[in-house]
Design a protein around this motif. Structure first.
Motif, short mmCIF file in Angstrom:
data_model
loop_
_atom_site.label_atom_id
_atom_site.label_comp_id
_atom_site.label_asym_id
_atom_site.label_seq_id
_atom_site.Cartn_x
_atom_site.Cartn_y
_atom_site.Cartn_z
N PRO A 56 1.81 -0.85 8.81
CA PRO A 56 1.26 -1.51 10.00
C PRO A 56 1.09 -0.57 11.20
CG PRO A 56 2.80 -2.97 8.92
CD PRO A 56 2.87 -1.66 8.19
N ARG A 57 2.01 0.38 11.37
CA ARG A 57 1.92 1.26 12.55
C ARG A 57 0.66 2.13 12.52
NH1 ARG A 57 4.05 6.52 11.11
NH2 ARG A 57 4.86 6.43 8.98
N HIS A 58 0.04 2.26 11.35
CA HIS A 58 -1.13 3.14 11.23
C HIS A 58 -2.42 2.51 11.76
CE1 HIS A 58 1.33 5.20 7.94
NE2 HIS A 58 1.18 6.09 8.89
N PHE A 59 -2.47 1.19 11.88
CA PHE A 59 -3.78 0.61 12.21
C PHE A 59 -4.20 0.85 13.66
CE2 PHE A 59 -1.44 -3.49 13.06
CZ PHE A 59 -1.96 -3.78 14.32
N VAL A 60 -3.28 1.37 14.49
CA VAL A 60 -3.69 1.71 15.85
C VAL A 60 -4.14 3.18 15.94
CG1 VAL A 60 -2.36 -0.06 17.04
CG2 VAL A 60 -1.26 2.09 16.49
N ASP A 61 -4.15 3.85 14.78
CA ASP A 61 -4.60 5.24 14.72
C ASP A 61 -6.09 5.28 14.35
OD1 ASP A 61 -5.29 7.80 13.80
OD2 ASP A 61 -3.30 8.18 12.96
N GLU A 62 -6.88 5.77 15.27
CA GLU A 62 -8.34 5.77 15.11
C GLU A 62 -8.80 6.46 13.82
OE1 GLU A 62 -12.09 7.15 17.87
OE2 GLU A 62 -10.11 7.07 18.80
N LYS A 63 -8.15 7.58 13.50
CA LYS A 63 -8.53 8.35 12.32
C LYS A 63 -8.30 7.53 11.05
CE LYS A 63 -7.67 12.93 10.25
NZ LYS A 63 -7.04 12.60 8.94
N VAL A 64 -7.16 6.85 10.97
CA VAL A 64 -6.83 6.02 9.80
C VAL A 64 -7.87 4.89 9.65
CG1 VAL A 64 -5.15 4.37 8.85
CG2 VAL A 64 -4.36 6.53 9.85
N VAL A 65 -8.21 4.27 10.78
CA VAL A 65 -9.19 3.18 10.76
C VAL A 65 -10.54 3.69 10.27
CG1 VAL A 65 -10.48 1.53 12.20
CG2 VAL A 65 -8.01 1.82 12.52
N ASN A 66 -10.99 4.82 10.82
CA ASN A 66 -12.30 5.36 10.43
C ASN A 66 -12.36 5.73 8.95
OD1 ASN A 66 -13.47 5.08 12.95
ND2 ASN A 66 -12.76 7.08 13.65
N GLU A 67 -11.23 6.19 8.41
CA GLU A 67 -11.23 6.62 7.01
C GLU A 67 -11.08 5.48 6.00
OE1 GLU A 67 -8.19 9.60 6.79
OE2 GLU A 67 -9.38 11.06 7.93
N HIS A 112 0.86 -1.19 0.00
CA HIS A 112 0.00 0.00 0.00
C HIS A 112 0.90 1.25 0.00
CE1 HIS A 112 -2.86 3.08 1.26
NE2 HIS A 112 -3.82 2.25 0.92
N PRO A 113 0.57 2.26 -0.83
CA PRO A 113 1.48 3.41 -0.94
C PRO A 113 1.66 4.21 0.35
CG PRO A 113 -0.57 3.77 -2.16
CD PRO A 113 -0.55 2.34 -1.77
N SER A 114 0.63 4.24 1.22
CA SER A 114 0.78 5.07 2.42
C SER A 114 0.48 4.38 3.74
CB SER A 114 -0.09 6.32 2.29
OG SER A 114 -1.44 5.93 2.13
N LEU A 115 -0.40 3.40 3.75
CA LEU A 115 -0.76 2.75 5.02
C LEU A 115 0.28 1.72 5.43
CD1 LEU A 115 -4.61 2.12 4.72
CD2 LEU A 115 -3.46 3.90 6.01
N PRO A 118 7.63 -3.91 10.46
CA PRO A 118 7.86 -2.87 9.44
C PRO A 118 7.00 -2.94 8.18
CG PRO A 118 9.74 -4.38 9.60
CD PRO A 118 8.84 -4.70 10.75
N SER A 119 6.64 -4.13 7.72
CA SER A 119 5.90 -4.17 6.44
C SER A 119 4.71 -5.13 6.53
CB SER A 119 6.82 -4.64 5.32
OG SER A 119 7.10 -6.03 5.49
N TRP A 120 3.73 -4.88 5.66
CA TRP A 120 2.54 -5.74 5.64
C TRP A 120 2.87 -7.16 5.18
CZ3 TRP A 120 -1.45 -4.72 8.36
CH2 TRP A 120 -1.84 -3.40 8.62
N SER A 121 3.87 -7.32 4.30
CA SER A 121 4.19 -8.68 3.86
C SER A 121 4.78 -9.48 5.03
CB SER A 121 5.10 -8.69 2.64
OG SER A 121 6.32 -8.11 2.95
N LYS A 122 5.56 -8.81 5.89
CA LYS A 122 6.07 -9.47 7.09
C LYS A 122 4.92 -9.81 8.06
CE LYS A 122 10.85 -9.27 7.45
NZ LYS A 122 11.04 -9.46 5.99
N VAL A 123 3.99 -8.88 8.20
CA VAL A 123 2.81 -9.13 9.05
C VAL A 123 2.06 -10.36 8.52
CG1 VAL A 123 0.52 -8.25 9.74
CG2 VAL A 123 2.51 -6.73 9.80
N ASN A 124 1.85 -10.39 7.21
CA ASN A 124 1.10 -11.47 6.57
C ASN A 124 1.78 -12.83 6.79
OD1 ASN A 124 0.52 -12.89 3.48
ND2 ASN A 124 -1.22 -12.18 4.67
N GLN A 125 3.09 -12.89 6.56
CA GLN A 125 3.83 -14.15 6.77
C GLN A 125 3.77 -14.59 8.23
OE1 GLN A 125 7.70 -12.97 5.35
NE2 GLN A 125 6.98 -12.85 3.24
#
Length: 313
Positions: A226-237, A221-224, A273-280
């Protein structure tokens, strides 16, 4: 010459008497089984299929997909028709048993609406997985073992040819997503207990797969991050586009207090650091914490579609 595609014949052993649908008794046997290989293969295929895609993107919606959504809409309607009852205990509303009894009675008919006439013999076996996928009516609880039964239900529909390769995105975005909505409504309405939950050490009280597929959606993803998902504003948007964020939203609606305390594992994941690492990491965790934990998998059913026999190839 090239013959046109014909549906595979249903195996003769298909109509398994109820007592012969077996459950796991031996973990080593389960991990070597055709069922485990097929189930995990199905999860990983869908993981690739939704990679980098939004829930709101365009994808093919076949007739069987529409019928599965209609089936889930029926389950949803039954919740409205079966309001919770007044009872002394806060959790595990007994009205769930009434709702479940209806599913128990109607499951084969519901499955028969999804599969073509020439595969009708498969309905009883496939219906077993549907009935297992909504929680336990004795304990009024729900957990990742029930979620696995729904994935197995979809896997069986693929094995008999009802769902096809080009249905992948719709299986996750339309059918599985609708299933999640119905399960969340069940959990809220009947205040279901988490089944086999590890409490604060688990990923989530109820689900696991939407975190796997949801993290795959976010890869590159160009901007999101993993660290962003604990941000309420990011989740709501962004929650309408990404399953992972939809799960986070539901958790924050259901739980109070600091996120790091009620969802410690997810909080830790936000530092990856990255979504692919989260996914694995989530795929490894799913195998270790769900598929290879006896309390979760002890109720997994085997038949002719998901056989306990060891993998042949």
């Amino acid at each position: 010459g090239a013959s046109e595609e014909v549906a595979p014949p249903i195996q003769q052993c298909f109509m398994i008497p109820k007592k012969e649908i077996n459950v796991v008794s031996d973990m080593a046997k389960w991990k070597r089984s055709q069922a485990y290989a097929d189930y995990m293969g199905f999860i990983l295929t869908l993981n690739e299929g939704v990679r980098g895609k939004k829930l709101t993107c365009e994808y093919k919606v076949s007739e069987p997909i529409e019928k599965l959504v209609a089936l889930l809409n029926t389950l949803d309607r039954w919740i409205d028709e079966t309001p919770p009852v007044d009872q002394p205990s806060r959790f595990g509303n007994k009205a769930f048993r009434t709702w479940y009894a209806k599913l128990d009675q109607e499951a084969e008919k519901l499955v028969a609406t999804v599969i073509p006439k020439h595969l009708a013999d498969a309905a009883p076996e496939v219906a077993v997985y549907l009935k297992e996928s909504v929680g336990n009516s004795t304990r009024i609880d729900y957990g990742t073992g029930h979620e696995a039964a729904f994935a197995a239900f979809l896997c069986c529909l693929c094995k008999i040819g009802v769902l096809r390769v080009d249905d992948q995105m719709a299986i996750v975005f339309k059918v599985f997503n609708r299933y999640l909505e119905v399960m969340r409504k069940l959990q809220k309405t009947y205040r279901m207990e988490p089944a086999g939950s590890q409490g604060v050490w688990g990923l989530d009280d109820f689900q696991f797969l939407p975190f796997i597929w949801g993290s795959s959606q976010l890869i590159d993803h160009p901007s999101l991050e993993p660290r962003h998902f604990v941000d309420e504003k990011v989740v709501n948007e962004n929650h309408k586009d990404f399953m992972f964020l939809e799960c986070i939203l539901f958790i924050t609606e259901m739980k109070t207090g600091p996120f790091a305390e009620h969802s410690n594992q997810l909080w830790n994941i936000s530092a990856v650091p990255s979504w692919s690492k989260v996914n694995q990491g989530l795929i490894r965790m799913y195998k270790a914490e769900c598929l290879e934990k006896f309390p979760v998998i002890q109720h997994f059913k085997f038949g002719s579609l998901l056989p306990i026999q060891p993998v042949t190839s």
